[in-house]
Write a protein that holds these residues in place. Structure first.
Motif, PDB file in Angstrom:
ATOM      1  N   LEU A   1     -15.240  -4.252 -42.126  1.00  0.00           N
ATOM      2  CA  LEU A   1     -15.619  -5.439 -41.403  1.00  0.00           C
ATOM      3  C   LEU A   1     -16.543  -5.879 -42.457  1.00  0.00           C
ATOM      4  O   LEU A   1     -16.866  -6.786 -42.476  1.00  0.00           O
ATOM      5  CB  LEU A   1     -15.704  -5.831 -40.067  1.00  0.00           C
ATOM      6  N   LYS A   2     -17.656  -5.009 -43.363  1.00  0.00           N
ATOM      7  CA  LYS A   2     -18.907  -5.121 -42.788  1.00  0.00           C
ATOM      8  C   LYS A   2     -18.807  -6.291 -44.180  1.00  0.00           C
ATOM      9  O   LYS A   2     -19.407  -7.657 -44.696  1.00  0.00           O
ATOM     10  CB  LYS A   2     -19.246  -3.557 -43.727  1.00  0.00           C
ATOM     11  N   SER A   3     -17.941  -6.393 -45.288  1.00  0.00           N
ATOM     12  CA  SER A   3     -17.796  -7.547 -46.232  1.00  0.00           C
ATOM     13  C   SER A   3     -17.397  -8.864 -45.896  1.00  0.00           C
ATOM     14  O   SER A   3     -17.917  -9.984 -45.992  1.00  0.00           O
ATOM     15  CB  SER A   3     -16.925  -7.160 -47.537  1.00  0.00           C
ATOM     16  N   ARG A   4     -17.458  -8.695 -44.908  1.00  0.00           N
ATOM     17  CA  ARG A   4     -17.121 -10.308 -43.976  1.00  0.00           C
ATOM     18  C   ARG A   4     -17.792 -10.718 -42.387  1.00  0.00           C
ATOM     19  O   ARG A   4     -17.328 -11.345 -42.019  1.00  0.00           O
ATOM     20  CB  ARG A   4     -15.002 -10.651 -43.842  1.00  0.00           C
ATOM     21  N   THR A   5     -18.104  -9.699 -42.007  1.00  0.00           N
ATOM     22  CA  THR A   5     -18.787  -9.836 -41.034  1.00  0.00           C
ATOM     23  C   THR A   5     -20.702 -10.108 -40.954  1.00  0.00           C
ATOM     24  O   THR A   5     -21.038  -9.880 -41.860  1.00  0.00           O
ATOM     25  CB  THR A   5     -18.932  -8.910 -40.380  1.00  0.00           C
ATOM     26  N   SER A   6     -20.953 -11.605 -40.202  1.00  0.00           N
ATOM     27  CA  SER A   6     -22.071 -11.187 -40.372  1.00  0.00           C
ATOM     28  C   SER A   6     -22.446 -12.004 -38.786  1.00  0.00           C
ATOM     29  O   SER A   6     -21.846 -12.480 -38.208  1.00  0.00           O
ATOM     30  CB  SER A   6     -22.702 -12.764 -40.983  1.00  0.00           C
ATOM     31  N   ILE A   7     -23.668 -10.758 -37.726  1.00  0.00           N
ATOM     32  CA  ILE A   7     -24.308 -11.291 -36.703  1.00  0.00           C
ATOM     33  C   ILE A   7     -25.479 -11.973 -36.841  1.00  0.00           C
ATOM     34  O   ILE A   7     -26.463 -11.425 -37.832  1.00  0.00           O
ATOM     35  CB  ILE A   7     -23.928  -9.445 -36.413  1.00  0.00           C
ATOM     36  N   SER A   8     -25.980 -12.477 -35.633  1.00  0.00           N
ATOM     37  CA  SER A   8     -26.839 -12.998 -35.855  1.00  0.00           C
ATOM     38  C   SER A   8     -27.979 -13.749 -34.592  1.00  0.00           C
ATOM     39  O   SER A   8     -26.917 -13.074 -33.693  1.00  0.00           O
ATOM     40  CB  SER A   8     -27.559 -13.950 -37.058  1.00  0.00           C
ATOM     41  N   ARG A   9     -28.922 -13.893 -34.128  1.00  0.00           N
ATOM     42  CA  ARG A   9     -29.305 -14.527 -32.800  1.00  0.00           C
ATOM     43  C   ARG A   9     -29.961 -15.357 -32.763  1.00  0.00           C
ATOM     44  O   ARG A   9     -30.865 -16.092 -34.311  1.00  0.00           O
ATOM     45  CB  ARG A   9     -30.038 -13.188 -32.507  1.00  0.00           C
ATOM     46  N   ASP A  10     -30.305 -16.566 -32.280  1.00  0.00           N
ATOM     47  CA  ASP A  10     -31.006 -17.354 -31.323  1.00  0.00           C
ATOM     48  C   ASP A  10     -31.415 -16.754 -30.411  1.00  0.00           C
ATOM     49  O   ASP A  10     -30.730 -17.007 -29.319  1.00  0.00           O
ATOM     50  CB  ASP A  10     -30.190 -17.986 -31.124  1.00  0.00           C
ATOM     51  N   THR A  11     -32.914 -16.261 -30.460  1.00  0.00           N
ATOM     52  CA  THR A  11     -33.524 -15.714 -29.028  1.00  0.00           C
ATOM     53  C   THR A  11     -34.101 -16.988 -28.286  1.00  0.00           C
ATOM     54  O   THR A  11     -34.364 -16.848 -26.986  1.00  0.00           O
ATOM     55  CB  THR A  11     -34.805 -14.415 -29.368  1.00  0.00           C
ATOM     56  N   SER A  12     -34.402 -18.443 -29.267  1.00  0.00           N
ATOM     57  CA  SER A  12     -34.414 -19.144 -27.950  1.00  0.00           C
ATOM     58  C   SER A  12     -33.770 -19.818 -27.089  1.00  0.00           C
ATOM     59  O   SER A  12     -33.559 -20.543 -25.819  1.00  0.00           O
ATOM     60  CB  SER A  12     -34.447 -20.159 -28.731  1.00  0.00           C
ATOM     61  N   LYS A  13     -32.629 -19.138 -26.989  1.00  0.00           N
ATOM     62  CA  LYS A  13     -31.433 -19.180 -25.980  1.00  0.00           C
ATOM     63  C   LYS A  13     -30.636 -18.404 -25.721  1.00  0.00           C
ATOM     64  O   LYS A  13     -29.422 -18.614 -24.693  1.00  0.00           O
ATOM     65  CB  LYS A  13     -29.898 -20.195 -27.125  1.00  0.00           C
ATOM     66  N   ASN A  14     -31.107 -17.475 -26.072  1.00  0.00           N
ATOM     67  CA  ASN A  14     -30.717 -15.955 -25.262  1.00  0.00           C
ATOM     68  C   ASN A  14     -29.559 -15.677 -25.937  1.00  0.00           C
ATOM     69  O   ASN A  14     -28.741 -15.536 -25.045  1.00  0.00           O
ATOM     70  CB  ASN A  14     -30.919 -15.844 -23.977  1.00  0.00           C
ATOM     71  N   GLN A  15     -28.673 -15.752 -27.116  1.00  0.00           N
ATOM     72  CA  GLN A  15     -27.309 -16.144 -27.817  1.00  0.00           C
ATOM     73  C   GLN A  15     -27.758 -15.060 -29.219  1.00  0.00           C
ATOM     74  O   GLN A  15     -28.815 -14.547 -29.987  1.00  0.00           O
ATOM     75  CB  GLN A  15     -27.097 -17.025 -28.132  1.00  0.00           C
ATOM     76  N   PHE A  16     -26.452 -14.531 -29.334  1.00  0.00           N
ATOM     77  CA  PHE A  16     -26.135 -14.025 -30.154  1.00  0.00           C
ATOM     78  C   PHE A  16     -24.734 -14.832 -30.907  1.00  0.00           C
ATOM     79  O   PHE A  16     -23.586 -14.989 -29.781  1.00  0.00           O
ATOM     80  CB  PHE A  16     -26.402 -12.671 -30.400  1.00  0.00           C
ATOM     81  N   THR A  17     -24.331 -14.439 -32.379  1.00  0.00           N
ATOM     82  CA  THR A  17     -23.701 -14.891 -32.684  1.00  0.00           C
ATOM     83  C   THR A  17     -22.594 -13.710 -33.556  1.00  0.00           C
ATOM     84  O   THR A  17     -23.645 -13.385 -34.982  1.00  0.00           O
ATOM     85  CB  THR A  17     -23.739 -15.871 -33.661  1.00  0.00           C
ATOM     86  N   LEU A  18     -21.185 -13.842 -33.717  1.00  0.00           N
ATOM     87  CA  LEU A  18     -20.819 -13.347 -34.612  1.00  0.00           C
ATOM     88  C   LEU A  18     -20.269 -14.715 -35.743  1.00  0.00           C
ATOM     89  O   LEU A  18     -19.685 -15.241 -35.614  1.00  0.00           O
ATOM     90  CB  LEU A  18     -19.398 -13.147 -34.289  1.00  0.00           C
ATOM     91  N   GLN A  19     -20.003 -14.370 -37.234  1.00  0.00           N
ATOM     92  CA  GLN A  19     -19.537 -15.229 -37.890  1.00  0.00           C
ATOM     93  C   GLN A  19     -18.562 -14.194 -39.176  1.00  0.00           C
ATOM     94  O   GLN A  19     -18.956 -13.071 -39.441  1.00  0.00           O
ATOM     95  CB  GLN A  19     -20.224 -15.566 -38.817  1.00  0.00           C
ATOM     96  N   LEU A  20     -16.990 -14.225 -38.890  1.00  0.00           N
ATOM     97  CA  LEU A  20     -16.371 -13.779 -39.820  1.00  0.00           C
ATOM     98  C   LEU A  20     -15.451 -14.376 -40.920  1.00  0.00           C
ATOM     99  O   LEU A  20     -14.852 -15.070 -40.535  1.00  0.00           O
ATOM    100  CB  LEU A  20     -15.080 -12.825 -38.991  1.00  0.00           C
ATOM    101  N   SER A  21     -15.569 -14.302 -41.977  1.00  0.00           N
ATOM    102  CA  SER A  21     -15.377 -15.118 -43.670  1.00  0.00           C
ATOM    103  C   SER A  21     -13.776 -14.867 -43.512  1.00  0.00           C
ATOM    104  O   SER A  21     -12.968 -13.769 -43.107  1.00  0.00           O
ATOM    105  CB  SER A  21     -16.500 -14.908 -44.477  1.00  0.00           C
ATOM    106  N   SER A  22     -13.032 -15.543 -44.023  1.00  0.00           N
ATOM    107  CA  SER A  22     -12.333 -15.311 -44.920  1.00  0.00           C
ATOM    108  C   SER A  22     -10.904 -14.190 -44.071  1.00  0.00           C
ATOM    109  O   SER A  22      -9.736 -14.016 -44.435  1.00  0.00           O
ATOM    110  CB  SER A  22     -12.171 -14.445 -46.537  1.00  0.00           C
TER     111      SER A  22
END
Length: 125
Positions: free
Chosen positions: A65-86
């Motif tokens: 899934l690496k080519s379509r996946t992006s994981i990031s975080r917002d430490t100020s909000k104590n959140q992490f996110t997933l984006q899955l493209s296409s």
């Protein structure tokens, strides 16, 4: 008590980008040795680990899934996110965020100490 809560994107159209956020309470995503994971379960199939971000911000992806996946975080909000493209209908699943004490790349429930309740994502036009 550690709690995780996924956002609810609901319906996503094919070829679009799926975006999910996990809000964590009761623990800091930057402390300790915890890894913060995204896991999904397509209908009729088992749990599939998608990727993780650790306390230092290092990111790990499932190779397929690496080519379509992006994981990031917002430490100020104590959140992490997933984006899955296409996305395609094959990405229809219940998506979970989960915490593990070290890097885990399996779908075994016992390897994750805390789970969000899961959110249904349907890819359809």
């Amino acid at each position: 008590q550690v709690q995780l809560q996924e956002s609810c994107p609901g319906l996503v159209k094919p070829s679009q980008t799926l975006s999910l956020t996990c809000t964590v309470s009761g623990d800091s995503i930057t402390s300790g040795y915890a890894h913060w994971n995204w896991i999904r379960q397509p209908p009729g199939k088992g749990l599939e680990w998608m990727g993780a971000i650790d306390n230092s911000g290092s990111i790990y992806y499932r190779p397929s899934l690496k080519s379509r996946t992006s994981i990031s975080r917002d430490t100020s909000k104590n959140q992490f996110t997933l984006q899955l493209s296409s996305v395609t209908p094959e990405d229809t699943a219940i998506y979970y965020c989960a915490r593990s004490s070290e890097l885990k790349t399996t779908g075994l429930i016992r390897e994750y100490g805390y789970w969000g309740q899961g959110t249904q994502v349907t890819v359809s036009s």
